[in-house]
Design a protein around this motif. Structure first.
Motif, PDB file in Angstrom:
ATOM      1  N   UNK B 237      18.417   2.449   0.610  1.00 15.11           N
ATOM      2  CA  UNK B 237      17.743   3.034   1.773  1.00 15.11           C
ATOM      3  C   UNK B 237      17.126   4.350   1.327  1.00 15.11           C
ATOM      4  N   UNK B 255       8.859   1.822  -1.335  1.00  9.06           N
ATOM      5  CA  UNK B 255       9.555   0.853  -2.200  1.00  9.06           C
ATOM      6  C   UNK B 255      11.070   0.960  -2.164  1.00  9.06           C
ATOM      7  N   UNK B 257      14.609  -0.457  -1.002  1.00  4.46           N
ATOM      8  CA  UNK B 257      14.924  -1.886  -0.848  1.00  4.46           C
ATOM      9  C   UNK B 257      15.146  -2.261   0.618  1.00  4.46           C
ATOM     10  N   UNK B 258      15.743  -1.346   1.373  1.00  4.37           N
ATOM     11  CA  UNK B 258      15.947  -1.648   2.793  1.00  4.37           C
ATOM     12  C   UNK B 258      14.960  -0.831   3.632  1.00  4.37           C
ATOM     13  N   UNK B 259      15.454   0.080   4.435  1.00  6.94           N
ATOM     14  CA  UNK B 259      14.588   0.837   5.330  1.00  6.94           C
ATOM     15  C   UNK B 259      14.081   2.112   4.639  1.00  6.94           C
ATOM     16  N   UNK B 276       5.728   3.272   2.950  1.00 10.76           N
ATOM     17  CA  UNK B 276       5.013   2.093   2.450  1.00 10.76           C
ATOM     18  C   UNK B 276       5.919   1.191   1.605  1.00 10.76           C
ATOM     19  N   UNK B 277       5.709  -0.102   1.751  1.00 16.56           N
ATOM     20  CA  UNK B 277       6.331  -1.116   0.881  1.00 16.56           C
ATOM     21  C   UNK B 277       7.847  -1.010   0.827  1.00 16.56           C
ATOM     22  N   UNK B 279      11.519  -2.462   1.797  1.00 18.47           N
ATOM     23  CA  UNK B 279      11.890  -3.872   1.795  1.00 18.47           C
ATOM     24  C   UNK B 279      12.200  -4.462   3.156  1.00 18.47           C
ATOM     25  N   UNK B 280      12.778  -3.686   4.060  1.00 17.75           N
ATOM     26  CA  UNK B 280      13.056  -4.230   5.384  1.00 17.75           C
ATOM     27  C   UNK B 280      12.078  -3.561   6.354  1.00 17.75           C
ATOM     28  N   UNK B 296       1.007   7.374   7.465  1.00 15.78           N
ATOM     29  CA  UNK B 296       0.504   6.082   6.988  1.00 15.78           C
ATOM     30  C   UNK B 296       1.715   5.163   6.847  1.00 15.78           C
ATOM     31  N   UNK B 299       2.440  -1.970   4.820  1.00 15.62           N
ATOM     32  CA  UNK B 299       3.016  -2.994   3.933  1.00 15.62           C
ATOM     33  C   UNK B 299       4.533  -2.965   3.814  1.00 15.62           C
ATOM     34  N   UNK B 301       7.972  -4.694   4.415  1.00 11.94           N
ATOM     35  CA  UNK B 301       8.088  -6.151   4.319  1.00 11.94           C
ATOM     36  C   UNK B 301       8.355  -6.810   5.676  1.00 11.94           C
ATOM     37  N   UNK B 302       9.333  -6.317   6.415  1.00  9.13           N
ATOM     38  CA  UNK B 302       9.670  -7.013   7.659  1.00  9.13           C
ATOM     39  C   UNK B 302       8.951  -6.401   8.863  1.00  9.13           C
ATOM     40  N   UNK B 303       9.164  -5.120   9.077  1.00  9.63           N
ATOM     41  CA  UNK B 303       8.594  -4.474  10.261  1.00  9.63           C
ATOM     42  C   UNK B 303       8.128  -3.059   9.931  1.00  9.63           C
ATOM     43  N   UNK B 328       3.869  -3.929  12.916  1.00 11.88           N
ATOM     44  CA  UNK B 328       4.768  -5.059  13.189  1.00 11.88           C
ATOM     45  C   UNK B 328       6.059  -4.499  13.779  1.00 11.88           C
TER      46      UNK B 328
END
Lengths: 272, 356
Positions: B237, B255, B257-259, B276-277, B279-280, B296, B299, B301-303, B328
């Motif tokens: 995180x 980048x 992995x999670x939030x 940006x980018x 994982x979750x 900004x 991208x 991944x999930x939301x 999202x």
């Protein structure tokens, strides 16, 4: 029944069950048995190899250092006293009660005598426990085990894990693979948590007859770098079923059912 | 004349000689080290005394683990003042004396109730300790120093600590502290399990790289955080605030992995960041409040946003990759019982992110 007879009968039951168990540990030390009346209490740094059976009570963090082994015999019940502020030196990863493994862990349940890891009844309402944390662990084998109500059922950092008939139920995260390593998981279910199985970095997953169902958030998350071989994998009734590269979509389509969103693709990387 | 000679002798650094301390010892007088020092036990700097360590000095600690708990016991215990001032070319080194060194071989550079003057580590390398730098009720400055291969790079309580141009890498955990006032500037915290973990603190951070930590990059509870122009990347995180207040401006939070950012029972102003980018989700909000605008957010991944609480949350105008693009969302529209995300229209132009 007098306590002495309870102990003797438990001993013979465990003796029968442990007869042919494959532990992953060359020569387990003598079996020590706890009972419901007198559970074997354990916490702190494991100072020598141990083989435990019967009722075991984890009263604080447990650290299995490099070179040491803990073996849990079939039919055991490991009761974890959940606590929101436990610490163990030389290190700990979570504020909750945890089993931190750098050495070897073998939990060798059997079909007729599974091992359960669950909260002790003395745990305050609303608290869970951290779970089993592997940090570059030497060897980890769990067979016929139910892990209940953990923060992360199994957190694997740079470790390899073998699971046979393992259920991880009601844990916030079921299984989290991070930093590499291999997961071989044959039979079992991850259910009733927030997230099922999250794979980050470059771990290799081999799943067969595994069900990842009824999780509030993700079922299976495969980050770039993770690889998956599977057989009879079920990912059902999660919020997001599978998050993975587009290449996995077709191959895993038969596994995905009744998730709010069955498949979400990892975005194609572009430069900021 | 004799008195003068003795005085001059005391002021001279203990150079060339390899100095050794065995067992429990105390420095009652001001002392200067230069050269090789071996500590085989506990060395106390008494209240009122100063230990000065000069460039190029190497201090080695033997491994003593009398209770077999995996923690070495040799250490420096400063109740007086501790000044270790190396240079870029000749750092001061604190290390293990073991042939095959390992984290936790020795205890710590301990500052205890050392508030009479600022303690200093400048151009130092601190390695293989249990807690590299450790303090209670002390004032300290860590500057241009490296803390690596320790169980905890640095740990302190009830202290005022300024850290600049330092590197905390490959410790089991990077920095952990509580009840302290802390400034961290232009430093790197990387490849630890926890990067920065603190409770009851006031923390200001700018110009840092927090990267590759295997749990959270920055994790605070019951604290105040001001975070300007930092890079928080590739952790599990990025930033996790629990029961805290935060002001996050101009950071790159990418980048993870999670939030990217997880606010739990916290209030934060989040402005002008690149998120940006991750994982979750870009931002996960659980019983959170505050202002999220002019960022900004792209991208993830999930939301973009995940409202995990049961209250509605107002999101200000942000940029989501293009003027037409919408974020999202995960909220009460997707799962019963969750609050709604009430999102302002997207910005028409991409905002600047001024990260260093």
């Amino acid at each position: 029944m007098p306590r002495i007879f309870q102990k003797i009968s438990m001993f013979f039951v465990l003796l029968l069950l442990t007869g042919c168990a494959t532990t992953g540990i060359d020569s387990p030390p003598a079996l020590q048995i706890g009972t419901a009346l007198e559970p074997f209490e354990i916490r702190g740094v494991l100072q020598k190899d141990l083989q435990l059976g019967g009722v075991i009570r984890l009263t604080g963090d447990l650290f299995i250092p490099l070179g040491r082994s803990l073996y849990i015999a079939p039919g055991s019940r490991l009761l974890v006293v959940g606590n929101d502020s436990t610490k163990i030196d030389p290190e700990f990863l979570d504020k909750g009660t945890e089993i931190l493994v750098k050495g070897r862990l073998a939990i060798a349940g059997r079909q007729m005598a599974p091992v359960t890891l669950s909260l002790d009844e003395s745990t305050p309402a609303g608290e869970n426990w951290a779970g089993i944390e592997l940090v570059g662990a030497e060897s980890v084998l769990l067979s016929h085990v139910d892990i209940l109500d953990a923060e992360i059922g199994i957190l694997s950092l740079n470790s390899s894990v073998q699971l046979v008939q393992v259920n991880i139920l009601g844990s916030r995260y079921g299984l989290l693979m991070q930093g590499g390593g291999q997961l071989v998981y044959k039979g079992g279910r991850i259910s009733g948590g927030d997230a099922g199985l999250l794979c980050f970095d470059r771990s290799a997953l081999n799943l067969s007859q595994v069900s990842i169902v009824d999780n509030l958030e993700e079922g299976l998350y495969l980050a770039r770098g993770c690889s998956l071989e599977q057989q009879d994998l079920k990912i059902e009734r999660n919020d997001l079923g599978l998050i993975a590269s587009e290449t996995y979509r077709n191959g895993l389509q038969p596994s995905l059912r009744d998730n709010r969103i069955d498949f979400k693709s990892l975005p194609v990387e572009t430069l900021p | 004349m004799r008195v003068l000679l003795i005085f001059l002798f005391l002021l001279l650094p203990v150079s060339a000689l390899a100095i050794e301390y065995h067992g429990e010892n105390t420095l009652y007088e001001d002392t200067v080290w230069q050269g090789e020092v071996l500590i085989d036990g506990i060395l106390t700097i008494a209240m009122g005394a100063t230990l000065e360590i000069r460039p190029g000095t190497r201090v080695r600690f033997t491994r003593i683990d009398s209770n077999d708990d995996g923690i070495g016991e040799s250490e420096i215990f400063a109740q007086g003042r501790f000044i270790a001032r190396g240079s870029k070319e000749q750092p001061v080194i604190f290390t293990s004396a073991e042939k095959n060194p390992a984290p936790g071989d020795w205890g710590a550079l301990n500052m205890m109730m050392s508030e009479s003057g600022e303690n200093l580590l400048e151009h130092c390398l601190v390695e293989y300790g249990y807690r590299g730098f450790h303090s209670h009720f002390s004032i300290a400055r860590l500057q241009a120093s490296t803390f690596r291969y320790n169980q905890r790079g640095s740990q302190f309580q009830e202290s005022t600590v300024a850290i600049s141009d330092c590197d905390f890498s490959q410790n089991f955990n990077g920095l952990q502290f509580r009840d302290s006032k802390v400034l961290i500037e232009n430093s790197r915290v990387s490849d630890n399990h926890w990067g920065i973990r603190a409770v009851y603190v006031e923390l200001r951070m700018s110009g840092n790289r927090i990267e590759g930590n295997r749990i959270n990059g920055i994790s605070l509870r019951d604290s105040k955080l001001q975070l300007d122009d930092n890079l928080v990347t590739d952790n599990r995180r990025g930033i996790y605030l629990q029961r805290s207040e935060g002001k996050l401006t101009g950071n790159r939070i990418t980048n993870n992995r999670e939030h990217g950012i997880y606010l739990e029972d916290s209030v934060a102003t989040v402005q002008g960041n690149l998120i940006r980018s991750n994982g979750r989700s870009g931002l996960k909000l659980l019983a959170a409040g505050g202002l999220i605008e002019h960022n900004r957010i792209e991208q993830n991944v999930e939301f973009s946003f995940y409202n995990a609480g049961d209250e509605d949350f107002n999101v200000g105008p942000n940029w989501y990759g293009s003027a037409e693009r919408k974020p999202e969302l995960m909220d009460g529209r997707s799962r019963e019982g969750l609050g709604l995300l009430l999102v302002a229209p997207s910005l028409l132009r991409q905002p600047e992110v001024k990260t260093f």
